[in-house]
Design a protein around this motif. Sequence first.
Motif, PDB file in Angstrom:
ATOM      1  N   SER A  48       0.814  -1.197   0.000  1.00 38.14           N
ATOM      2  CA  SER A  48       0.000   0.000   0.000  1.00 38.14           C
ATOM      3  C   SER A  48       0.852   1.253   0.000  1.00 38.14           C
ATOM      4  O   SER A  48       0.428   2.290  -0.492  1.00 38.14           O
ATOM      5  CB  SER A  48      -0.932   0.003   1.209  1.00 38.14           C
ATOM      6  N   LEU A  78      -5.773  -3.171   5.457  1.00 37.68           N
ATOM      7  CA  LEU A  78      -5.615  -2.022   4.586  1.00 37.68           C
ATOM      8  C   LEU A  78      -6.450  -0.858   5.059  1.00 37.68           C
ATOM      9  O   LEU A  78      -6.157   0.281   4.745  1.00 37.68           O
ATOM     10  CB  LEU A  78      -6.011  -2.400   3.158  1.00 37.68           C
ATOM     11  N   LEU A  85      -7.937   0.871  -3.112  1.00 35.50           N
ATOM     12  CA  LEU A  85      -6.805   0.083  -3.593  1.00 35.50           C
ATOM     13  C   LEU A  85      -7.268  -1.144  -4.350  1.00 35.50           C
ATOM     14  O   LEU A  85      -6.766  -1.471  -5.425  1.00 35.50           O
ATOM     15  CB  LEU A  85      -5.930  -0.340  -2.415  1.00 35.50           C
TER      16      LEU A  85
END
Lengths: 183, 435
Positions: A48, A78, A85
């Motif tokens: 990420s 996340l 994403l």
Amino acid sequence: MRNPSLIKEEFLKRWIIALRRCTSLKKNMNILERNKVVKLSADLAMASARNGTTSWSRALIANATRDNDNRILAEQILGPESEILVKRVSTMPFKTCNRRKIRSKRILKRSCSSAIRRVRKTVPRKVLANCIAKRLIQKRTHILKSLVPGGEFMDETTLMEETLDYIAYLRVQVDVMRSCTYC
Amino acid sequence: MNRALPEMLHCLSGPGNGTDITVLERQRTRVKWQHQEQQNYFGVFLEPSQAGQVGNFQDLVGDGRCGSVLRHVVTHSVKPDPGLENGWPELGRYELPDLGFGSAVLMNGSAAGFEMNSTITRTSSCPHTEAQVAPEAKGKVSEPAEKMSSTVGRESYKKRKADKVQNTKVVAEDDAKDKRSKVCAEEGESKITTEQTRTKNTTTHPNNRETSADTSRENSKASEVQKPDYIHVRARRGQATDSHSLAERVRREKISERMKYLQDLVPGCNKVTGKAGMLDEIINYVQSLQRQVEFLSMKLATVNPRLDFNIEDLFAKEIFPACSANFPTIGSSSEMTNPAYLQINPAQQMVACCGLEMGVNTPDLMALRRTISAPVSLPETYFDASCFTQLQPPSTWDADLQNLFNLDSNQGRSISFPSQPFTGSIEASNLKMET
């Protein structure tokens, strides 16, 4: 070149956040689960951090979110950005079209190799050495592709770039983890 | 005079071949040669063979335009010098708009059997492009020289013409006006401008390993242009010119360039040459790194049953101001979610440690720091308050540790980092006031 210490800071920050999120989900985990959590959080943290700019990071995220049992965990890790994403990762059309390419490449390779076997006996040594060298390189590229996440669908030049990035990331990860264990 | 440059080059090169000359010397000799050539040509024009056209030419020269007269001028070309062939075509191309006829001559001078029309169309750049590029062209003497020293092989005009034919096929905007000339002029201009930025980038970041590797990609190939879809390639002397082999060569050079970067990154790769060996090393290295990660994660999982990492530990890693800005926020957010999780009253300690780097835990911190034997790269940004420096190589870790100790000794003062781009200290001090 990006400053490695900055990368480390970024990675550490994300990793800590991810770990905390994981442990908030489940307080008592056995060792295997913990191991998995540690690895997964580290992977996703770095992936990420790259924000979908590199192919291997996308592949990592895609792999993590693909398995159903990991998926929830991954999405938790996340965090709120996960949706963005994951969307970005899924919209990258790198897998489907390349599967066809790979299949056709394999067919071509097989036909070529049979042709080469026929030719090999009559061919002079220099060319033979070249063929052998090429074979070696091909084998090793194949191995490298299996090592780098998402590498199987890349051509050589992008593979090299991704390897560079991936090596840098692995180094950062090792450094951070090692110093964490020493504390 | 026509032989001056190659002679100069040869003198400078001495026993070695032309590539041994330093960039600066080459550049100087070339500039000298150009001036000489310019003077030459003025002298040449006064020769009686084509007086009328010479007059025309001089008018044109006075206007700074190249025109059809150049064609005639060019017939008085200098005899081609084989020693120049490696450098001049490129230089001529780069110098194109500025030196006008001089460049035309240079280009012509380097190949026999050379066809005027193609180059003339190239040299007959539009005035506006000339005007644009002219001021930059002077500064680019250095760049072509650099580029030339960095390019591996030589280049020739015959190939260039075939190459240009290929390029015109490739480039999409051909259909504008005077197609070839326009394209070539633009190509030259864009090449020049992009090369300029590229050389700047490459000179300032010699080991630039950005993944968006435009600069690194273009560095080895002087004639590659960063146009969106098309890559313009110059064929080298003595090599095939069909598009397939050119593309293949481009691809190979890209790969080899990246292998060079990988060589720097992977330890122990310097001894091995050749693609296969390096790939082997790379594979081994990646595998070992992955195994290390697995091992360390397993270790962490066993050592830390609750997977909680002390903020103190993290401070001990000396990843200071950036993280310090964030850890207070992390602490506060996680406090809200799981209050049982944080054990060490981290907020207070974080804040205490943050902006001031001292406080209650200093002796513990000092002890922790001393026990760090792992290769931790310390942020020099913390020590250098004025600017953020590059990461020092691992050999200077000891120096960094020393700096840390020195800094710790100044406990009394509240350290303010005036030029810190991070607002970490400010946030930290705010938090302290709140708590």
